[in-house]
Design a protein around this motif. Sequence first.
Motif, short mmCIF file in Angstrom:
data_model
loop_
_atom_site.label_atom_id
_atom_site.label_comp_id
_atom_site.label_asym_id
_atom_site.label_seq_id
_atom_site.Cartn_x
_atom_site.Cartn_y
_atom_site.Cartn_z
N THR A 92 -3.19 -3.45 3.29
CA THR A 92 -2.49 -2.59 2.36
C THR A 92 -2.52 -1.16 2.90
N THR A 93 -2.30 -0.16 2.06
CA THR A 93 -2.33 1.23 2.55
C THR A 93 -3.30 2.04 1.69
N SER A 94 -3.64 3.21 2.21
CA SER A 94 -4.61 4.06 1.51
C SER A 94 -3.96 4.81 0.34
N ILE A 95 -2.66 4.63 0.13
CA ILE A 95 -1.97 5.40 -0.92
C ILE A 95 -1.41 4.51 -2.03
N GLU A 96 -1.86 3.24 -2.07
CA GLU A 96 -1.33 2.34 -3.11
C GLU A 96 -1.76 2.79 -4.50
N HIS A 97 -1.03 2.34 -5.49
CA HIS A 97 -1.45 2.49 -6.89
C HIS A 97 -2.69 1.65 -7.11
N SER A 98 -3.52 2.04 -8.07
CA SER A 98 -4.76 1.29 -8.32
C SER A 98 -4.47 -0.14 -8.79
N ALA A 99 -3.26 -0.41 -9.29
CA ALA A 99 -2.92 -1.79 -9.69
C ALA A 99 -2.97 -2.73 -8.49
N VAL A 100 -2.82 -2.17 -7.30
CA VAL A 100 -2.93 -2.97 -6.07
C VAL A 100 -4.34 -2.86 -5.51
N ILE A 101 -4.75 -1.64 -5.25
CA ILE A 101 -5.97 -1.43 -4.47
C ILE A 101 -7.23 -1.79 -5.26
N ALA A 102 -7.29 -1.41 -6.53
CA ALA A 102 -8.48 -1.71 -7.33
C ALA A 102 -8.57 -3.20 -7.59
N THR A 137 -4.85 -13.30 7.61
CA THR A 137 -4.23 -12.38 6.64
C THR A 137 -3.32 -13.18 5.70
N ALA A 138 -3.65 -13.12 4.41
CA ALA A 138 -2.83 -13.85 3.43
C ALA A 138 -1.63 -13.03 3.00
N LEU A 139 -1.80 -11.70 2.95
CA LEU A 139 -0.75 -10.87 2.35
C LEU A 139 -0.78 -9.47 2.94
N VAL A 140 0.41 -8.93 3.17
CA VAL A 140 0.56 -7.50 3.44
C VAL A 140 1.22 -6.90 2.20
N THR A 141 0.59 -5.89 1.61
CA THR A 141 1.18 -5.27 0.42
C THR A 141 1.31 -3.76 0.64
N ILE A 142 2.55 -3.30 0.69
CA ILE A 142 2.85 -1.89 1.00
C ILE A 142 3.83 -1.37 -0.04
N MET A 143 3.45 -0.28 -0.71
CA MET A 143 4.31 0.23 -1.79
C MET A 143 5.62 0.77 -1.22
#
Length: 387
Positions: A92-102, A137-143
Amino acid sequence: MIYLDNNATTRVHPEVAKAMSPFLDDEYGNPSTGYDLGRRSNKAVADARNQVAEFLNSGAEEIVFTSCGTESDNTAIFSAITAMPEKRHIVTTSIEHSAVIAFAKAVLPGLDVTELSVNEEGIINLEDLKAAIRPDTALVTIMWANNETGVCQPVREASSITKESGTLFHTDAVNAAGKIPIDVSSSDIDFLSISGHKFHAPKGIGALYVRNGAPYKPLLIGGGQEDGKRAGTEAVAQIVALGKASELAAERLNDQGQEKLSGLRDALEQSLMDNIKGTVLNGSSRFRLPNTSHLSFDNVDAGDLLILANDKGLCIASGSACSTGTREPSRIMKAMGHTDERALSSIRLSVSSMNTEQEIEESSQIIISCVEKIRSLRSDGPVIFSS
Ligand code: PLP
């Protein structure tokens, strides 16, 4: 009151309220029932699904209604990890919303999370993405677009890099939808999250696009609603609202909607730049949403500015809505390499098509006068932004 915080939430469009209102009144049938009252609700849900699908250029069967953007994000991550239990890594990225990162970090124990960094403009490096993807890697998630800065990521390119490695790709398009065109059919996106309250539907309704054939496991299990992809009796009125809001957003985007947004945004930005010394833009000026301006004012505490602006009837944000109230510098600004001073001097202005040119002029005057007042009260010298 002037409302310039449309990345936090938006006003419900009158036509959306009108479309949903029968389903808060006489049309209260459960869509799973067999009599006419229920069948009408069922048809309303099907119609709304078509409207959302048209908005995203997907198949109707690829749309799953959820309760919000957070649920859509959580579901995409949960689904990828649960459908492929042997894969325990996500990028993922360091700037995702907490709905992703948390969610990825806290709720899914044992998951290995790689966070791609961003440059000073707030954009990831696609070479870093290539290097980060592993066989497990199961998933790449990028806003798609950042809620604070409005900066857009190269989502199409990222999704095709991800596909080449046989990995699933999710994008959080919660703050992009309704502001820029989204066409899932011309990309390699497997999952895409949207949320109605960001584009003039009410709060409490979202959707997740799930590409046909993508491995999928539901987060909510119970009755077989949403073709088994999301249990829970359908929120018919909210779903109808999301359908109508999607239809209106598609019309706006076809009809110079982006130009209208950027016209209002740019007029405000230019006026502030011209009249407030030491104003700097945060994030890419080119790759950003047409409605968002993220600015720092030298020697101004954004918290003070918010309070003064509020006293004059102007709603603006510092940091994202979710972090307002804390005096920590925004983690998005920190991820872009900015100093605490610059982060704590930053505000977000986000317009919608419901704003007028006159409101923009008035907002500009209010912000200019508030900044002058704050600066006149400060006894220390100017803070010079170093990055
Ligand atoms: N993702 C982004 C980029 C957002 O801006 C937000 C809300 O601010 C969310 C996810 C969460 O959406 P919701 O408020 O619908 O749960």
